[in-house]
Design a protein around this motif. Structure first.
Motif, PDB file in Angstrom:
ATOM      1  N   TYR A  63       0.857  -1.187   0.000  1.00  8.19           N
ATOM      2  CA  TYR A  63       0.000   0.000   0.000  1.00  8.19           C
ATOM      3  C   TYR A  63       0.894   1.239   0.000  1.00  8.19           C
ATOM      4  O   TYR A  63       1.805   1.349   0.817  1.00  8.19           O
ATOM      5  N   TYR A  64       0.585   2.176  -0.877  1.00  4.34           N
ATOM      6  CA  TYR A  64       1.399   3.396  -0.979  1.00  4.34           C
ATOM      7  C   TYR A  64       0.765   4.512  -0.135  1.00  4.34           C
ATOM      8  O   TYR A  64       0.328   5.543  -0.646  1.00  4.34           O
ATOM      9  N   TYR A  65       0.761   4.315   1.166  1.00  4.46           N
ATOM     10  CA  TYR A  65       0.180   5.327   2.059  1.00  4.46           C
ATOM     11  C   TYR A  65       0.900   6.658   1.940  1.00  4.46           C
ATOM     12  O   TYR A  65       0.289   7.721   2.092  1.00  4.46           O
ATOM     13  N   GLU A  66       2.210   6.593   1.683  1.00  2.00           N
ATOM     14  CA  GLU A  66       2.998   7.829   1.643  1.00  2.00           C
ATOM     15  C   GLU A  66       2.607   8.730   0.471  1.00  2.00           C
ATOM     16  O   GLU A  66       2.961   9.913   0.455  1.00  2.00           O
ATOM     17  N   ARG A  67       1.864   8.200  -0.503  1.00  2.00           N
ATOM     18  CA  ARG A  67       1.459   8.993  -1.663  1.00  2.00           C
ATOM     19  C   ARG A  67       0.096   9.665  -1.500  1.00  2.00           C
ATOM     20  O   ARG A  67      -0.287  10.490  -2.333  1.00  2.00           O
ATOM     21  N   LEU A  68      -0.644   9.296  -0.468  1.00  2.00           N
ATOM     22  CA  LEU A  68      -1.975   9.865  -0.296  1.00  2.00           C
ATOM     23  C   LEU A  68      -1.893  11.378  -0.072  1.00  2.00           C
ATOM     24  O   LEU A  68      -1.042  11.864   0.672  1.00  2.00           O
ATOM     25  N   LYS A  69      -2.791  12.102  -0.706  1.00  2.00           N
ATOM     26  CA  LYS A  69      -2.816  13.554  -0.528  1.00  2.00           C
ATOM     27  C   LYS A  69      -3.304  13.938   0.866  1.00  2.00           C
ATOM     28  O   LYS A  69      -2.942  14.987   1.394  1.00  2.00           O
ATOM     29  N   SER A  70      -4.156  13.089   1.419  1.00  2.00           N
ATOM     30  CA  SER A  70      -4.685  13.339   2.754  1.00  2.00           C
ATOM     31  C   SER A  70      -4.306  12.181   3.658  1.00  2.00           C
ATOM     32  O   SER A  70      -4.547  11.017   3.325  1.00  2.00           O
ATOM     33  N   TRP A  71      -3.681  12.498   4.779  1.00  2.00           N
ATOM     34  CA  TRP A  71      -3.309  11.481   5.752  1.00  2.00           C
ATOM     35  C   TRP A  71      -3.583  12.025   7.153  1.00  2.00           C
ATOM     36  O   TRP A  71      -3.128  13.115   7.489  1.00  2.00           O
ATOM     37  N   PRO A  72      -4.334  11.296   7.968  1.00  2.00           N
ATOM     38  CA  PRO A  72      -4.717  11.853   9.266  1.00  2.00           C
ATOM     39  C   PRO A  72      -3.571  11.888  10.261  1.00  2.00           C
ATOM     40  O   PRO A  72      -2.754  10.970  10.314  1.00  2.00           O
ATOM     41  N   GLU A  73      -3.525  12.947  11.018  1.00  2.00           N
ATOM     42  CA  GLU A  73      -2.577  13.008  12.123  1.00  2.00           C
ATOM     43  C   GLU A  73      -2.977  11.936  13.143  1.00  2.00           C
ATOM     44  O   GLU A  73      -4.140  11.582  13.271  1.00  2.00           O
ATOM     45  N   GLY A  74      -1.987  11.412  13.837  1.00  2.00           N
ATOM     46  CA  GLY A  74      -2.291  10.433  14.884  1.00  2.00           C
ATOM     47  C   GLY A  74      -2.355   8.999  14.406  1.00  2.00           C
ATOM     48  O   GLY A  74      -2.727   8.106  15.180  1.00  2.00           O
ATOM     49  N   LEU A  75      -1.973   8.734  13.143  1.00  2.00           N
ATOM     50  CA  LEU A  75      -2.012   7.374  12.605  1.00  2.00           C
ATOM     51  C   LEU A  75      -0.730   7.070  11.848  1.00  2.00           C
ATOM     52  O   LEU A  75      -0.267   7.887  11.038  1.00  2.00           O
ATOM     53  N   VAL A  76      -0.165   5.882  12.084  1.00  2.00           N
ATOM     54  CA  VAL A  76       1.008   5.403  11.368  1.00  2.00           C
ATOM     55  C   VAL A  76       0.812   3.909  11.107  1.00  2.00           C
ATOM     56  O   VAL A  76       0.248   3.198  11.941  1.00  2.00           O
ATOM     57  N   ALA A  77       1.266   3.438   9.968  1.00  5.79           N
ATOM     58  CA  ALA A  77       1.246   2.005   9.664  1.00  5.79           C
ATOM     59  C   ALA A  77       2.672   1.549   9.360  1.00  5.79           C
ATOM     60  O   ALA A  77       3.451   2.285   8.753  1.00  5.79           O
ATOM     61  N   LEU A  78       3.003   0.337   9.794  1.00  6.46           N
ATOM     62  CA  LEU A  78       4.328  -0.206   9.475  1.00  6.46           C
ATOM     63  C   LEU A  78       4.279  -1.726   9.402  1.00  6.46           C
ATOM     64  O   LEU A  78       3.276  -2.352   9.722  1.00  6.46           O
ATOM     65  N   GLY A  79       5.400  -2.321   8.981  1.00  6.44           N
ATOM     66  CA  GLY A  79       5.474  -3.763   8.849  1.00  6.44           C
ATOM     67  C   GLY A  79       4.629  -4.266   7.693  1.00  6.44           C
ATOM     68  O   GLY A  79       4.428  -3.570   6.694  1.00  6.44           O
TER      69      GLY A  79
END
Length: 476
Positions: A305-321
């Motif tokens: 998943y390319y989360y880093e490319r999203l134009k909108s990303w909520p504060e307070g959330l991180v995904a890894l692994g």
């Protein structure tokens, strides 16, 4: 005149998943919040036992030196505890017998990079034990996260469902999704009004068959053995490996693409090993005692998943692994990428704290080790004719030719072998293979003649002889 003192607000991080990635995430954030709560859908074992929800533990695992160094940075002393518990530190390529598509690698006597080999259960247990010793970290077992709380701008916690079906809300200053391949973050983001991230899925159709053996020789300092498929041959690929683990055991995996997938039948395990490009693994297994049944998995697709490319990303959330990217396990990247991602998260927390902008910057930092491992895995898998999701184009074929040239050179060049292991162990970016000295060495080619078979050391041959094992075709 009275002075008003504001009460300090306690801060909390919530980690979704008690996996290795989840434990490392907890280690990464514990110094930056007052408490960390790990939400685990299953129970957690006390020691080095199988953890529910980790079917891949039946197959061999290696911890690359890039990942081992990252874990040591997060949890000092972990590698020492693993080695004390029976894990092996395997210098690359000093203590490895590798039959690459281009030939046998030499066992250079200079230690550059390494692997840590152990059962997945032992690795999980040691990491889990170190993390949960911290009183700031707790686990809520048999509980599932069903939704994120908050909005498209900020995640404020998670909704929980206990084993009895009871639902509660748990607030958090930071939520970390480390729930693995089954992560539901894309759906949870959609519920907050955030569009789905771009997704890649590259599946070569590889299947694994694995079992554990009692080794006929002592496993301390015994080499890792790998006979690799050659995708250039235009036929189904067959790969196999023996990894020494704790308690005098070998973890053995046999791997095949469609048309050559191994069976779960115990009687067919060793005959399949005989079909590899060299018989050394089959010859060794004929003298070893099987301790388990054969475990098979077809779940080997690369998914990202390319989360880093999203134009909108909520504060307070991180995904890894694996929640971000899962790799074909034949390349051994999963644990190391999770560890490097956790270090990236801690680095951003140290720099920014729990401030606006942390989550997006952390997600982009986590994507960097993912990108390297993704390029290494997909760069190999797309060359199998059975691969779905993407096929090799002209640039891919040109890159494969260069990598093949490097691998050929590495069979007789310590400099190139070291440059390759530097990248393969995730300690340097792929651009390290484009350094002028590496390009020049590749142009010259190997400086020593090719080996005609695996080279066991004098000490290893002595151990084999003491066990009454005579292997044909072994280079002296």
């Amino acid at each position: 005149m009275s002075t008003r003192v504001s009460a300090r607000v306690s801060t909390r991080a919530v980690v979704v998943g008690g996996s290795l990635a989840g434990m490392l995430a907890a280690a990464a954030v514990r110094d930056h919040v007052d408490s960390v709560e790990i939400i685990e859908a299953h129970g957690l074992p006390e020691g080095a036992e199988a953890r529910p929800g980790v079917p891949q533990a039946a197959h061999f695992h290696v911890l690359l030196s890039g990942g081992a160094n990252a874990i040591e940075e997060l949890l000092p002393g972990t590698v020492g505890e693993l080695l004390s518990a029976g894990a092996n530190r395997v210098p690359m390529t000093t203590n490895m017998l590798i039959y690459s598509p281009e030939g046998w690698y030499r066992r250079w006597k200079r230690d550059s990079h390494h692997l840590i080999t152990a059962s997945r259960d032992l690795t999980d247990s040691v990491v889990r034990g170190k993390v949960l010793k911290d009183p700031r970290v707790s686990v809520r077992p048999h509980t599932k996260v069903t939704a994120l709380l908050g909005s498209s701008r900020r995640v404020t916690g998670v909704r929980l469902r206990a084993a009895d079906g009871t639902e509660t809300d748990l607030t958090a200053d930071l939520v970390i999704d480390a729930s693995g391949k089954a992560a539901r973050t894309p759906r949870w983001l959609a519920e907050l009004g955030i569009p789905a991230p771009a997704e890649d899925r590259i599946d070569s159709g590889i299947a694994y068959a694995s079992r554990v053996y009692r080794a006929p020789v002592p496993t301390l300092n015994w080499p890792v053995i790998s006979v690799q498929a050659d995708p250039r041959r235009g036929e189904p690929g067959r790969t196999g490996g023996i990894v020494p683990i704790e308690d005098g055991r070998w973890h053995v995996s046999l791997i095949g693409t469609p048309g050559a997938q191994p069976s779960r039948e115990a009687a067919e395990f060793e005959p399949y090993a005989r079909t590899l490009r060299h018989p050394v693994i089959a010859d060794l297994l004929s003298h070893a005692e099987p301790l388990t049944d054969v475990a098979v998995t077809h779940s080997t697709a690369n998914r990202r998943y390319y989360y880093e490319r999203l134009k909108s990303w909520p504060e307070g959330l991180v995904a890894l692994g694996d929640s971000v990217a899962a790799f074909n396990p034949v390349y051994g990247h999963g644990m190391s990428v999770a560890a490097l991602g956790a270090v990236a998260l801690r680095t951003q927390l140290t720099s920014l704290g729990l401030t606006n902008g942390l989550s997006r910057k952390a997600q982009r930092a986590i994507a960097r080790p993912v990108e390297l491992a993704w390029s290494l895995a997909v760069g190999q898998d797309i060359h199998y004719g059975t691969t779905k999701g993407r096929s090799a184009g002209t640039p891919d074929r040109l890159l494969q030719r260069y990598v093949s040239r490097l691998s050929h050179t590495a069979t007789g060049s310590y400099h190139v072998a070291t440059a390759m292991t530097e990248v393969l162990t995730l300690q340097s970016p792929g651009t390290a293979l484009l350094r002028p000295s590496v390009l020049a060495a590749a142009a010259i080619g190997p400086l020593r003649p090719q080996l005609d078979g695996p080279t066991f050391t004098v000490g290893e041959r002595k151990l084999l002889a003491e066990a009454g094992i005579s292997l044909p075709g072994i280079a002296q």
